[in-house]
Design a protein around this motif. Structure first.
Motif, mmCIF file in Angstrom:
data_model
loop_
_atom_site.group_PDB
_atom_site.id
_atom_site.type_symbol
_atom_site.label_atom_id
_atom_site.label_comp_id
_atom_site.label_asym_id
_atom_site.label_seq_id
_atom_site.Cartn_x
_atom_site.Cartn_y
_atom_site.Cartn_z
ATOM 1 N N THR A 111 0.815 -1.210 0.000
ATOM 2 C CA THR A 111 0.000 0.000 0.000
ATOM 3 C C THR A 111 0.850 1.262 0.000
ATOM 4 O OG1 THR A 111 -0.095 -0.069 2.400
ATOM 5 C CG2 THR A 111 -1.878 -1.162 1.189
ATOM 6 N N GLY A 112 2.073 1.149 0.440
ATOM 7 C CA GLY A 112 2.967 2.302 0.475
ATOM 8 C C GLY A 112 4.271 2.006 -0.240
ATOM 9 N N ALA A 113 5.082 3.023 -0.330
ATOM 10 C CA ALA A 113 6.360 2.880 -1.027
ATOM 11 C C ALA A 113 7.294 1.989 -0.214
ATOM 12 C CB ALA A 113 6.992 4.231 -1.257
ATOM 13 N N THR A 114 7.950 1.051 -0.893
ATOM 14 C CA THR A 114 8.953 0.197 -0.257
ATOM 15 C C THR A 114 10.372 0.708 -0.491
ATOM 16 O OG1 THR A 114 8.936 -1.220 -2.204
ATOM 17 C CG2 THR A 114 7.517 -1.861 -0.366
ATOM 18 N N SER A 115 10.533 1.579 -1.508
ATOM 19 C CA SER A 115 11.830 2.198 -1.766
ATOM 20 C C SER A 115 11.618 3.488 -2.534
ATOM 21 C CB SER A 115 12.761 1.252 -2.537
ATOM 22 O OG SER A 115 12.248 1.007 -3.830
ATOM 23 N N PHE A 116 12.607 4.329 -2.556
ATOM 24 C CA PHE A 116 12.545 5.600 -3.275
ATOM 25 C C PHE A 116 13.775 5.700 -4.167
ATOM 26 C CE2 PHE A 116 9.589 6.859 0.056
ATOM 27 C CZ PHE A 116 8.676 7.629 -0.633
ATOM 28 N N LEU A 117 13.520 6.169 -5.399
ATOM 29 C CA LEU A 117 14.597 6.469 -6.332
ATOM 30 C C LEU A 117 14.654 7.980 -6.498
ATOM 31 C CD1 LEU A 117 16.756 5.328 -8.269
ATOM 32 C CD2 LEU A 117 15.012 5.378 -10.061
ATOM 33 N N VAL A 118 15.834 8.572 -6.254
ATOM 34 C CA VAL A 118 16.008 10.023 -6.324
ATOM 35 C C VAL A 118 16.923 10.322 -7.505
ATOM 36 C CG1 VAL A 118 16.758 12.101 -5.135
ATOM 37 C CG2 VAL A 118 15.710 10.238 -3.837
ATOM 38 N N LEU A 119 16.412 11.094 -8.473
ATOM 39 C CA LEU A 119 17.207 11.521 -9.621
ATOM 40 C C LEU A 119 17.526 12.994 -9.472
ATOM 41 C CD1 LEU A 119 15.278 9.725 -12.529
ATOM 42 C CD2 LEU A 119 17.182 8.877 -11.140
ATOM 43 N N GLU A 120 18.792 13.380 -9.663
ATOM 44 C CA GLU A 120 19.232 14.753 -9.457
ATOM 45 C C GLU A 120 20.030 15.222 -10.665
ATOM 46 O OE1 GLU A 120 20.101 15.092 -4.734
ATOM 47 O OE2 GLU A 120 21.494 13.840 -5.888
ATOM 48 N N THR A 121 19.905 16.527 -10.942
ATOM 49 C CA THR A 121 20.758 17.177 -11.936
ATOM 50 C C THR A 121 21.473 18.335 -11.258
ATOM 51 O OG1 THR A 121 19.044 18.707 -12.687
ATOM 52 C CG2 THR A 121 19.173 16.562 -13.794
ATOM 53 N N PHE A 122 22.684 18.640 -11.729
ATOM 54 C CA PHE A 122 23.493 19.708 -11.146
ATOM 55 C C PHE A 122 23.933 20.716 -12.202
ATOM 56 C CE2 PHE A 122 23.924 16.003 -8.473
ATOM 57 C CZ PHE A 122 23.797 16.508 -7.192
ATOM 58 N N ASP A 123 23.507 20.573 -13.458
ATOM 59 C CA ASP A 123 23.913 21.445 -14.556
ATOM 60 C C ASP A 123 23.051 22.693 -14.551
ATOM 61 O OD1 ASP A 123 25.000 22.556 -16.746
ATOM 62 O OD2 ASP A 123 24.336 21.025 -18.174
ATOM 63 N N SER A 124 23.686 23.865 -14.422
ATOM 64 C CA SER A 124 22.942 25.135 -14.404
ATOM 65 C C SER A 124 23.018 25.861 -15.747
ATOM 66 C CB SER A 124 23.489 26.035 -13.297
ATOM 67 O OG SER A 124 24.871 26.294 -13.529
ATOM 68 N N SER A 125 23.346 25.152 -16.825
ATOM 69 C CA SER A 125 23.469 25.786 -18.140
ATOM 70 C C SER A 125 22.088 26.003 -18.757
ATOM 71 C CB SER A 125 24.331 24.910 -19.056
ATOM 72 O OG SER A 125 23.678 23.664 -19.261
#
Length: 461
Positions: A111-125
């Motif tokens: 019923t709830g999340a068993t894991s989390f995937l976090v995607l990140e970007t660091f490009d400020s262009s």
């Protein structure tokens, strides 16, 4: 300009590690970093990262995301949650992330999340990627990777590694406690290092009786001599001159005394002089003769003393034994020596040897305590030049005074027995250096192993 999705290639994701799965996600999306967290024992812990194979649970990134994901898991409306937004903003400031996409993953029955995937970007262009772009990239590969991620979570949850780690820590704690107990309870012999030399039990030490010059040496190093053998002859020009002066003064005094006796004998014959004059002259003559006799006795005693000193300069052996000289003949003959200077020894080798060894003053307390327990103390010794020649001796004497050794360190002298014959050598190695240790009772295994550390603490306190 619109950012493009990297070209996708068919890559098998079977049997990939969490690090490889996260790296695969970054390779097929426009994310710069992928973080994967799973719930374990009511806490969100890192499972994998695309930039490193392992993430420490107590690292700043792990702590920040554990708090953020806990808030998401417990809150129903995170979009309007001020606390959640503040946490996310602080994370952006500290990490420098531009775009963050949080993807909850769950099993079909959950019923709830068993894991989390976090995607990140660091490009400020100008080609900045927003969360919608990352969402689209993920949906293009989620049908392949989402089941792989969920299976990994299921495997970890069915066999919790934390429980194993806790069991391992408990085992190591028990092992450590047992080792400490053994170190403090088990008693082993305490042996302290000693160093010294082999010395004869009986020997005659020869010293110069007065300042003189070596005239003749009649023996060689190692030569066997009998009692009464002439060993060395010394001569002193000053002593000879003084003897001659005293002998001359003695002869003069005796001649003067003989002359006065003759004069007194002549005066004692009858003559025409008055009796009073004769008596006065006779009294004076008797007094002078008494003075001369005392002077003669003094000269005779001086001459007797000088002759005895001259006789002592011809040194003879008082024992039967072997000569141990301090120098070669060519360097000893003709050399000036001072009064009391050691010349050489005559060693009675038949009497055997003894080991004179030195023990550091800081260790003598252990030896004295062991001696007070009425137990014989033993020394394990060996020749430094021949390590295979070793023996066990018994401590015979412990000096009561402390003296400095060659390195100016305070030491105490110990004497230990030496067998009459040492296995492996034919001649007795008089004067050879010996090393080894002396037994000093029993102490705990911990003290024996870490004695230098405990001694240092004792000196400080």
């Amino acid at each position: 300009m619109t950012a493009t999705i990297p070209s996708q290639t068919v890559v098998s994701t079977d049997e990939l590690t969490p690090y490889q799965l996260c790296h695969h996600i970054v390779a097929h999306t426009r994310a710069d970093r992928a973080l994967w967290f799973a719930r374990r024992q009511n806490q969100w812990v890192p499972m994998g990262s695309s930039v490193q194979s392992e993430i420490a649970v107590d690292s700043p990134v792990a702590r920040d995301w554990s708090s953020i994901l806990s808030h998401i898991h417990e809150s129903t409306e995170t979009s309007t949650d001020t606390v959640f937004q503040n946490q996310l903003d602080r994370y952006r400031e500290t990490s420098g992330a531009q775009t963050i996409l949080i993807l909850p993953l769950r099993a079909k029955e959950a019923t709830g999340a068993t894991s989390f995937l976090v995607l990140e970007t660091f490009d400020s262009s100008a080609q900045q990627v927003d969360s919608a772009d990352l969402q689209a990239d993920w949906e293009s590969i989620s049908h392949t990777l989402a089941p792989k991620l969920q299976r990994a979570v299921d495997q970890i949850q069915t066999s919790p590694p934390r429980l194993k780690r806790q069991s391992s820590r408990a085992i190591w704690a028990v092992v450590f406690a047992v080792v400490v107990l053994i170190l403090w309870v088990v008693q082993v012999p305490l042996r302290l290092p000693v160093e010294g030399s082999l010395e004869p039990i009986h020997q005659q030490r020869l010293f110069a009786p007065t300042a003189a010059r070596v005239v003749t040496v009649h023996v060689e190093d190692g030569q066997q001599v009998e009692q009464g053998t002439l060993l060395i002859e010394l001569r002193s020009d000053e002593l000879d001159l003084q003897t001659q002066m005293v002998a001359g003064n003695l002869a003069t005094a005796k001649a003067e005394l003989a002359g006065r006796r003759t004069i007194r004998s002549d005066r004692s014959t009858p003559s025409g002089s008055s009796n009073s004059s004769t008596d006065s002259s006779g009294l004076q003559s008797s007094t002078n003769e008494l003075v001369l006799r005392e002077r003669i006795r003094s000269y005779e005693k001086q001459l007797e003393l000088l002759h005895s000193v001259q006789a002592s300069m011809s040194i003879r052996s008082t024992v039967q034994g072997q000569v141990r000289r301090w120098d070669e003949e060519e360097t000893l003959v003709g050399r000036d020596v001072f009064q009391g200077q050691w010349l050489f020894d005559v060693v009675d080798s038949s009497a055997g040897m003894i080991a004179d060894v030195e023990l550091a003053e800081q260790h003598v307390g252990h030896v004295l305590q062991a001696q007070s327990e009425s137990q014989p103390l033993t020394c394990r010794l060996r020749l430094r030049a021949q390590p295979d020649v070793s023996w066990t001796g018994e401590v015979q004497q412990i000096a009561s005074a402390v003296h400095p050794n060659a390195e100016q360190q305070p030491v105490v002298q110990l004497s230990a027995t030496v067998p009459s014959t040492l296995e492996g050598i034919t001649d007795q190695p008089m004067g050879s250096t010996v090393v080894g240790d002396v037994e000093a009772g029993r102490r705990s295994l911990a003290y024996v192993l870490f004695r230098p550390f405990f001694d240092s603490l004792r000196e400080i306190w």
